[in-house]
Every structure is written in structure tokens, then in C-alpha cells.
Design an enzyme around this catalytic site. Structure first.
Site, PDB file in Angstrom:
ATOM      1  N   SER A   1       0.832  -1.197   0.000  1.00 17.31           N
ATOM      2  CA  SER A   1       0.000   0.000   0.000  1.00 17.31           C
ATOM      3  C   SER A   1       0.872   1.255   0.000  1.00 17.31           C
ATOM      4  O   SER A   1       1.736   1.411  -0.848  1.00 17.31           O
ATOM      5  CB  SER A   1      -0.968  -0.036   1.184  1.00 17.31           C
ATOM      6  OG  SER A   1      -1.981   0.937   1.058  1.00 17.31           O
TER       7      SER A   1
ATOM      8  N   ASP B   1      -5.570  -3.558  -2.803  1.00 11.70           N
ATOM      9  CA  ASP B   1      -4.635  -3.285  -1.706  1.00 11.70           C
ATOM     10  C   ASP B   1      -4.038  -4.569  -1.118  1.00 11.70           C
ATOM     11  O   ASP B   1      -4.764  -5.464  -0.681  1.00 11.70           O
ATOM     12  CB  ASP B   1      -5.384  -2.513  -0.620  1.00 11.70           C
ATOM     13  CG  ASP B   1      -4.438  -1.840   0.359  1.00 11.70           C
ATOM     14  OD1 ASP B   1      -3.397  -2.435   0.675  1.00 11.70           O
ATOM     15  OD2 ASP B   1      -4.751  -0.726   0.808  1.00 11.70           O
TER      16      ASP B   1
END
Length: 732
Positions: free
Chosen positions: A69, A215
């Protein structure tokens, strides 16, 4: 003798360089292999920069790095050769709030898209195809995010791939289809960074290798195992910046429930990763209390907290330090060597299924044979994206046979090219009561290679209407077009006298228009055409007071409409102007409408002004095509169309204080405002006892919502002793 001396000097330098290389190699063999792990946490990931600052100060080299991320963003930048100081500078220069808005400023949209935004909510766009209805995969597609990543790692001077980096890099993502952990060890660096940051629901997934990736924090937010495998790390430096779970009392809204679900999944895999740490490893968890995953504007403070946390582990970190000479040699291999800005020899447009490539080319101003201007290119690509046909618009710079090729890669919407669009509005006030309307349309694009479009729209509520609009560009660059529209509808017209509604008419109207137009770049449009109307009115309640309210009439018209506001609603800067002229020879009158608007910011205060005029250069405006005043921000103390007559003059000044901003992914803000308005209607058909200028002072609060703008306010007129309490929500 001199030649012999020089040969000796060269020989001695070569011996010294060889000895240094041998020393560095021996040092590299004897020191522990270090794996750096940068975890995910949204904006909290800026703390990683502070940690890197400490590693740089202590001269601690890294043998491999893995990130998830926001940690993937920092890890990718670090492996690409950006120093912590450069990262701080780039984060400071970035407008993160704007970055999570895909479209360019409203002023940069083409006129056609501006008009669509005025009639329908952009977020309501729903694809219609053989498989039924299809929806957008995220609030944000990530267009500006990806272009920022390109800039960050220098993709404007050549495509960066993970396998070409000197520092082994791993970036973690999640396959949303099967929940598998996906590790990027090769391929496009910026694509991997973008995939790892695709927060489900906010950022659209990235398609790569036949997978839809989101993600990486869902499966491996602190990827310790990855660095052990990637470079057989003896020591792991793990930095955890994840968001803590919310208290049960704070979980109530849909957004908070979704955030909590993601946090729960993340914390489960983080706990498993941390359990694998060894006594020799170093764990850093900055104190980020009070900083949320969306607080990108606090990046400097967040980085400072990361540095403070790393400084707390200095005694552990010191044992990993190397000499100045060794660190410089290590970083020299990592640092991105200066690469010259290339000259663009050829521009290619990737293949498209529906859209004509010329529609893309018309926005690209990069000259062939000139040096690549990345700022201008990014602007042009945003304009391409603003046409509304694409999920993303990216680029690659390819080199081969001493030629540089700029390849522009627009990806058409998977849910297009045909759409359903919707809008809603609620307008209630103490002068005329409440009205409600729902609007829907079927929008078919790219009917032909020139970009023909068809819109079939229906509106129900206070106003009932059915309309068809056909728009046909005449050239591939869409500079000229013809447009034909027809609509049939009915609505109520209230008639006022002495601030009281004395009658209500049911008005049925059929309108047909044929126009030839020209797009004036991104400024607006000029049109010339013919319009025919059939207007029939019948008294519904009250007393008949409006003579000759039914008529069939037609005439030619000309109009110029230019718009350079930065937002459709609640602009902070810009200007707009329009002039419409209509002439009906058979009814011996003409009508002109002119308007100018401007907005200018002073800190958190926005000043906005508007002036408008409508009148009859020839003859007198009839009741069925008269000028009017009344309604929100059009003499707000009066009801909509309360003052009707032959000539109208209006001016207003609004002062708005910004009191809040919407979350990431939503453009706009919340404001409290004061509006001063003045208007005059001559030769009035209603409110015949009012004379001269009428004033209105309004206090209100307003802002953007997912359903459109909202206003709640109170207006009072000293000239007529009238007042109005109003609430508006939706698309006008």
C-alpha cells in the site's frame, strides 16, 4: 619521463580502485544482510520517510525492500533512487485531495461533458450492455494517482521496471477474485505501486496478468516473510504504520463499517507476520495517534513521527551501520543515474475498440521531434480522460533503434460505451411549497467513427418531460457538429401578486431544435440554429390573470456559452459568460439573454459575482416567452419566477467561507455564505404593484453531496417586506 610518470599514476589509481572494490565486497560479505519492510496504512505511511532519514543518517544499507500500500509507494521510490529528502519534497508539492479526483478541473472538460454534468450526477453513470447493468469499480479510478507515480520515479524519461532496479524490490497486492497474495518482483514499477494502493471501494482495481488487484494490506500488510525469501535477510527492519481498530461506539456509518472490516482483515495478517520476527530483528511502530489513513495533508508531521520512532531504536540500528565510504558506494548503485529528457520521435495511440484515435490525438500537444514535456503531457492526458470514455489514460516511453516512441494508452471503460444516467432534486421553500423530481437517461456514445451520441431522457415529478437529443460531430477532431433535440413536457407555473400566489397554470410545451455548432477549444461552444415551440397553458387554480399564455412560435437563434470555472458547483475561481439571441419574425419580437459570472478566492473565503440581463431588442416579450426573476440566488427572497415581465436586470455578490472539506474521493467543500442580490423587472406581467429595484439578502450554508449541491438558507427583502426559507438538494 613525464609519460612514464603518468603511466605509473594510472597504475597506482587502478590498484587503489581494485583494493577499494575488494574491501567493499569483503565488507558486504561480512555484514548481515538487511531486509526492510514498509507496511501499509494510507497517509500514515509517510512515517516511513522519517525512518529512512534515520537509516540514511546512520549509514545503514539495505539489501532488499518490500512494501504494501503506502509502504509500496515509499519502497518503490526508495528502490528507484529517491532520497528521503526528495520524497519529503514531492509529498509536500503533491495536492493529495486533488489527486483523488480523476477528472481535471471543470474548466478543462469539453463543453459536452460540462452539459452532461449539469443535467446528471457523474457518479450515477451505470453501464448498459449485453450482460445487463455494470457499475464502476471504485469511487476513484486512480488516473491522477498513476500519473503522480510516473512523475515520482521518472517514467517520463523511460519506463521503470522492477527487475531493472539495483535494489531488489517486492510489492504486495491482493487478487480480489480469489483472495490470493500477489507479489510483484518484475514488471512496471508504477503499475505495481498503483495496484498495491487500490483500497477496495475507493480506488478501482488494477488489471494485471489477467487478475484484478487491490490493496495488498488485505493479505500481507507487513510482508516480513517476503524479504527473508527475496534476499535471505539476516536482519529484518519492519515498520508498522497500520490503523488501529475503531472502538465499537465509533462504528455506525456504512463507511466506518467498511473501514473496520478492512482493519480487521489487516490486523489478522499483521499479527501473523509480527510473530515471525526474531530477537535480532528490529521492529518500529511509530506513534501515529490522531493521524488517520486519509490525513495526507499531515505528511510532514507523520514523517517526523516516523523519524522519532526510528531514533528510539538507534542503539539497535547502530550495529548495522557501515563506513561513509561503504555507504556511498552502496547508494551510488541504487541512486537513479541522471537520464536526459528524451526527444520524442514518434507518437502512437494504443488500439481502441470504440473510440476513434483521432479523438485522443486532438488533445495531445507534444510535438514530434521535440523534448518530452511531462507537465504538458500530464495535462493533455487528463484532458483525454476528461472526455469521459476511459477508465484510465497512461503512457510509456519506449526506446529502440535510436528512436524514442511516446505510446499513449487509453483504456476504454469496461462498462461502456452505453450508459444510464440519473439525477434527483428537492426544492422546498416557504413561498411556493415543495417540489421533487427524478431524472434518468439512456446515453449511447460512439454511434459512428466521428463520435455521434444519442440521449433519451425522462423526468418525472413537478416537471414531467420526455426528450431525445442527437449530437453528431462533423470532423474527427470534433470541432464542428450538428445537434437535433425534441422534448415534450408539462409543468406548473405559479402567478403571484402582492407576495401571494393567486393562480396556478398547467403548462404543456413541445420544443424542437436544430443547431449547427462549433467547439471553441475547451472554452465552450457557439451555436446557430432554429427553434420551434408549441406552448399551451390552462388555468389549474385561482383567477386568470395572464393573457395569451398559449402560442406556437418559432425563430432562429444564436448563442455563445463560455465556461472557465474550476468547479460546476461551489467554484473557487474562474469565470463564465453566455449570450443567447432569439428572433421570431412571425411574432415580431426578439429576445436576448446575457450573463457573466466570476469567482475569486481570498484564503478560505470565496468571492463570487453575477450579472445578467434579459430583454427585447425588437418588440415586446410576450407572456409565453418573458423574462423572470425569483428563486434561489435569483432574488432568493422571492419564489421561483415570481416576477415576470418584458425586461430583467439582475446583479449579485456572494461571500462564502469554507468551513470544511469533503473526504478523499469527493470533490467539494462545505460553506457558510452571505448573498446580496438586486434585480428589476420592467413592464411586469406579475407583481404589477412592485416598482423599481428589488433587493434580497440571504444567509445560507451549503456544500457538495453525492446527490449534488445542497443549500439551506433564509432570505429577506427590505424593498417588498418578503422573506423565504429555502432548502435545495440535487441537480437543478
Amino acid at each position: 619521463m613525464r609519460a612514464q610518470y603518468l603511466r605509473g599514476s594510472v597504475f597506482r589509481c587502478a590498484i587503489a580502485a581494485a583494493l577499494m572494490a575488494a574491501t567493499l565486497a569483503e565488507a558486504a560479505d561480512t555484514r548481515p544482510r538487511i531486509g526492510l519492510v514498509l507496511g501499509g496504512g494510507g497517509a500514515r505511511g509517510a512515517a516511513h520517510i522519517g525512518v529512512l532519514e534515520v537509516l540514511e543518517k546512520l549509514h545503514i544499507p539495505v539489501d532488499c525492500v518490500a512494501g504494501t500500500s503506502m509502504g509500496a509507494l515509499v519502497a518503490g521510490s526508495y528502490a528507484a533512487g529517491l532520497t528521503p529528502a526528495v520524497m519529503r519534497k514531492e509529498l509536500s508539492a503533491a495536492d493529495w485531495r486533488d489527486m483523488f479526483q480523476d477528472n481535471p478541473e471543470y474548466s478543462e472538460l469539453n463543453y459536452r461533458n460540462k452539459k452532461l454534468s449539469q443535467r446528471f450526477l457523474p457518479g450515477s453513470e451505470t453501464g448498459v450492455g449485453e450482460n445487463g447493468l455494470q457499475y464502476q469499480s471504485g469511487v476513484v479510478s486512480g488516473q491522477k494517482v498513476k500519473l503522480f507515480f510516473n512523475h515520482l520515479v521518472g517514467s517520463n524519461v523511460g519506463e521503470r521496471t522492477i527487475e531493472q532496479l539495483s535494489m531488489p524490490l517486492s510489492i504486495i497486492a491482493t487478487d480480489i477474485g480469489n483472495g490470493e497474495r500477489v507479489v510483484f518482483r518484475e514488471g512496471s514499477l508504477t503499475t505495481a505501486m498503483r495496484a498495491s494502493m487500490s483500497v477496495p471501494g475507493l480506488l478501482a482495481p488494477v488489471e494485471s496478468g489477467g487478475r484484478k488487484l487491490v490493496d495488498g494490506g488485505l493479505v500481507d500488510n507487513v510482508p516480513i516473510r517476503e524479504v527473508r525469501e527475496r534476499c535471505q535477510a539476516d536482519v529484518v527492519i519492519a515498520v508498522n504504520v497500520g490503523s488501529p481498530l475503531l472502538d465499537a461506539k465509533d462504528v455506525g456509518s456504512l463507511l466506518s463499517v467498511s473501514a473496520q472490516m478492512v482493519n480487521i482483515l489487516t490486523e489478522q495478517n499483521v499479527s501473523q507476520s509480527l510473530a515471525s520476527l526474531k530477537p535480532s530483528d528490529i521492529y518500529i511502530k511509530p506513534d501515529l495517534n490522531g493521524i488517520s489513513a486519509g490525513d495526507f495533508h499531515r505528511h510532514s508531521e507523520t514523517a517526523d513521527r516516523g523519524r522519532k520512532a526510528a531514533e528510539g531504536a538507534v542503539e539497535q540500528l547502530k550495529r548495522l551501520s557501515v563506513s561513509d565510504q561503504q555507504y556511498a558506494a552502496w547508494w551510488a548503485k541504487i541512486e537513479n543515474a541522471h537520464r536526459a529528457v528524451p526527444r520524442v520521435d514518434e507518437i502512437q495511440i494504443a488500439s481502441l475498440k470504440h473510440v476513434n484515435p483521432a479523438s485522443v490525438e486532438r488533445h495531445v500537444t507534444q510535438p514530434k521531434g521535440g523534448l518530452l514535456d511531462s507537465a504538458t503531457l500530464n495535462r493533455d492526458l487528463l484532458r483525454v480522460y476528461g472526455d469521459g470514455y476511459y477508465e484510465s489514460v497512461d503512457y510509456q516511453l519506449l526506446s529502440g533503434r535510436e528512436r524514442s516512441i511516446l505510446r499513449i494508452m487509453p483504456v476504454e471503460k469496461s462498462w461502456g460505451p452505453d450508459y444510464m444516467r440519473f439525477a434527483v432534486n428537492l426544492d422546498t421553500n416557504s413561498s411556493a411549497g415543495a417540489t421533487f423530481a427524478l431524472r434518468g437517461a439512456y446515453h449511447k456514445t460512439w454511434l459512428n467513427s466521428l463520435g455521434g451520441e444519442l440521449i433519451v431522457a425522462v423526468e418525472i415529478g413537478e416537471r414531467n418531460q420526455f426528450g431525445v437529443d442527437f449530437y453528431q460531430p462533423l470532423d474527427v477532431q470534433q470541432r464542428f457538429y450538428v445537434e437535433s433535440t425534441i422534448s415534450v413536457g408539462s409543468e406548473s407555473l405559479n402567478v403571484f401578486q402582492n407576495n401571494k400566489k393567486i393562480a396556478e397554470y398547467d403548462v404543456n410545451e413541445t420544443v424542437g431544435t436544430l443547431a449547427l455548432g462549433a467547439n471553441v477549444g475547451l472554452l465552450g461552444q457557439a451555436r446557430l440554429g432554429w427553434q420551434e415551440k408549441d406552448r399551451r397553458s390552462a388555468l389549474e387554480t385561482g383567477i386568470s390573470s395572464m393573457p395569451n399564455v398559449s402560442k406556437r412560435f418559432g425563430g432562429w437563434f444564436a448563442s455563445v456559452d463560455l465556461e472557465q470555472m474550476d468547479r460546476l458547483y461551489f467554484p473557487t475561481k474562474g469565470w463564465a459568460t453566455k449570450i443567447n439571441y432569439f428572433s421570431s419574425e412571425e411574432n415580431d419580437y426578439s429576445k436576448i439573454y446575457a450573463e457573466a459570472r466570476a469567482a475569486y478566492p481570498i484564503g478560505d473565503v470565496v468571492m463570487a459575482g453575477r450579472v445578467s440581463y434579459s430583454g427585447s431588442p425588437k418588440g415586446t416579450l410576450p407572456t409565453y416567452d418573458a423574462a423572470s426573476l425569483g428563486g434561489i440566488f435569483n432574488l432568493s427572497a422571492f419564489a421561483k419566477n415570481q416576477l415576470i415581465g418584458d425586461e430583467m436586470t439582475f446583479a449579485s455578490l456572494r461571500t462564502e467561507k469554507i468551513i470544511g472539506r469533503l473526504p478523499l474521493g469527493l470533490r467539494g467543500d462545505m460553506r457558510v455564505g452571505l448573498a446580496l442580490e438586486a434585480g428589476k423587472v420592467n413592464q411586469r406581467y406579475t407583481e404589477t404593484e412592485l416598482s423599481g429595484w428589488q433587493d434580497s439578502t440571504s444567509l445560507y450554508v451549503g456544500g457538495e453531496t453525492p446527490l449534488g449541491p445542497v443549500y439551506l438558507g433564509y432570505a429577506y427583502s427590505t424593498s417588498s417586506d418578503s422573506s423565504n426559507l429555502y432548502l435545495f438538494l440535487g441537480v437543478p
